[in-house]
Design a protein around this motif. Structure first.
Motif, PDB file in Angstrom:
ATOM      1  N   ALA A   1      52.480  72.594  77.372  1.00  0.00           N
ATOM      2  CA  ALA A   1      51.280  72.373  78.198  1.00  0.00           C
ATOM      3  C   ALA A   1      50.806  73.642  78.891  1.00  0.00           C
ATOM      4  CB  ALA A   1      51.573  71.295  79.245  1.00  0.00           C
ATOM      5  N   LEU A   2      51.616  74.707  78.862  1.00  0.00           N
ATOM      6  CA  LEU A   2      51.264  75.942  79.561  1.00  0.00           C
ATOM      7  C   LEU A   2      50.310  76.790  78.728  1.00  0.00           C
ATOM      8  CD1 LEU A   2      54.789  76.858  80.975  1.00  0.00           C
ATOM      9  CD2 LEU A   2      52.783  76.192  82.331  1.00  0.00           C
ATOM     10  N   ASP A   3      49.288  77.325  79.388  1.00  0.00           N
ATOM     11  CA  ASP A   3      48.260  78.118  78.716  1.00  0.00           C
ATOM     12  C   ASP A   3      48.117  79.462  79.418  1.00  0.00           C
ATOM     13  OD1 ASP A   3      45.359  79.099  78.473  1.00  0.00           O
ATOM     14  OD2 ASP A   3      45.447  77.563  76.926  1.00  0.00           O
ATOM     15  N   PHE A   4      48.253  80.543  78.647  1.00  0.00           N
ATOM     16  CA  PHE A   4      48.201  81.893  79.230  1.00  0.00           C
ATOM     17  C   PHE A   4      46.901  82.148  79.975  1.00  0.00           C
ATOM     18  CE2 PHE A   4      47.060  86.376  79.093  1.00  0.00           C
ATOM     19  CZ  PHE A   4      48.197  86.981  79.612  1.00  0.00           C
ATOM     20  N   ASP A   5      45.786  81.717  79.400  1.00  0.00           N
ATOM     21  CA  ASP A   5      44.479  82.004  80.004  1.00  0.00           C
ATOM     22  C   ASP A   5      44.220  81.197  81.264  1.00  0.00           C
ATOM     23  OD1 ASP A   5      43.732  83.891  78.075  1.00  0.00           O
ATOM     24  OD2 ASP A   5      43.115  82.306  76.687  1.00  0.00           O
ATOM     25  N   ARG A   6      44.914  80.090  81.429  1.00  0.00           N
ATOM     26  CA  ARG A   6      44.648  79.227  82.575  1.00  0.00           C
ATOM     27  C   ARG A   6      45.745  79.271  83.640  1.00  0.00           C
ATOM     28  NH1 ARG A   6      44.072  72.578  82.875  1.00  0.00           N
ATOM     29  NH2 ARG A   6      43.688  72.529  85.131  1.00  0.00           N
TER      30      ARG A   6
END
Length: 274
Positions: free
Chosen positions: A87-92
């Motif tokens: 669920a982890l997103d670099f951009d967010r």
């Protein structure tokens, strides 16, 4: 107030809920902007009534957040990171860990993909917006560090340190709350022994300790400079200080801090292997 940033605190135990309380009191984040997770959500009923979002679903909490604060115990953190990694997103997302002994490199290894990560070591005075929080980050930019500063400056003071100094910060800053509380308790017990009521003795000890800390915080002076102002030749203050030193006051406190650091250094490994 920045309504664009939502926070998920994963592992809302003592430190997690203290962070939540402090942030809500500061006013830049309302309870509705903060999601608290815990396996036994019934223990968070008080926070639910205060307006915090409460759930046991960690990935869902991450998907609804911009900042993820990991506050679980060391023995659970690997499992949690593996659970939320998809669920982890670099951009967010920015991930902030307050887990004792857990290195940023290890977080990166478990997550298995790039992410902006900061470590923070607050103490429970965060609940009354008086925490000393030490921060470190992994780069390559300072976005994680800046967000951590923004959050934790709302609930006390922050200090950027090298990540390798985090264990020392844990012993002095986080464990240190208990050490100073024990010193206040001992002072109040001394007051009772010399005739004060328990209530008055504690009130005097608390305010005197607060005053001593404020003297140093406001003036930037060294403790010994302030001590010199209240010690006179053959006086009662120097007599009391010398007796405390003969009984090992300073050496006991120093040793307590070093032992706590030794324990903190192996805590994540011990829990992981246990």
């Amino acid at each position: 107030m920045d309504n664009a940033v939502r926070i998920a605190i994963l592992g809302a135990g003592n430190i997690g809920t203290s962070i939540a309380r402090g942030l809500a009191q500061a006013g830049n984040f309302t309870p509705g902007m903060i999601t608290l997770t815990r396996r036994r959500t019934h223990l968070l009923e008080e926070y639910k009534t205060m307006g915090f979002e409460v759930t046991s679903d960690n990935p869902a909490a991450v998907k609804g957040a911009d900042v993820v604060i990991v506050a679980v115990e060391p023995q659970r953190v690997d499992t949690l990171l593996q659970e939320i990694a998809p669920a982890l997103d670099f951009d967010r997302h920015i991930l902030i860990s307050v887990v004792t002994g857990l290195a940023i490199k290890r977080i990166e290894e478990v997550i298995g993909k790039p992410l902006r990560i900061a470590r923070a070591m607050p103490n429970t005075a965060i609940a009354v917006r008086e925490s000393m929080t030490c921060l470190a980050s992994n780069g390559p930019d300072d976005r994680a560090l800046e967000m951590a500063k923004r959050i934790f400056n709302d609930v006390g003071k922050t200090l950027r340190i090298r990540e390798e100094d985090m264990i020392a910060a844990t012993a002095l800053g986080a464990c240190g709350i208990a050490f100073f509380l024990r010193a206040i308790r001992a002072a109040s017990q001394g007051g009772i022994e010399i005739g004060l009521s328990a209530k008055n003795s504690l009130a005097m000890a608390v305010q005197t300790a607060k005053g001593a800390a404020c003297l140093l915080s406001v003036s930037g002076s060294h403790p010994e400079n302030e001590i010199d102002k209240v010690t006179t030749p053959k006086g009662c203050t120097i007599s009391g200080l010398n007796r405390m030193e003969h009984e090992g006051f300073s050496s006991a406190l120093i040793r307590g801090i070093t032992v706590s650091a030794e324990k903190a250094a192996g805590l994540y490994c011990d829990k992981k292997n246990g």
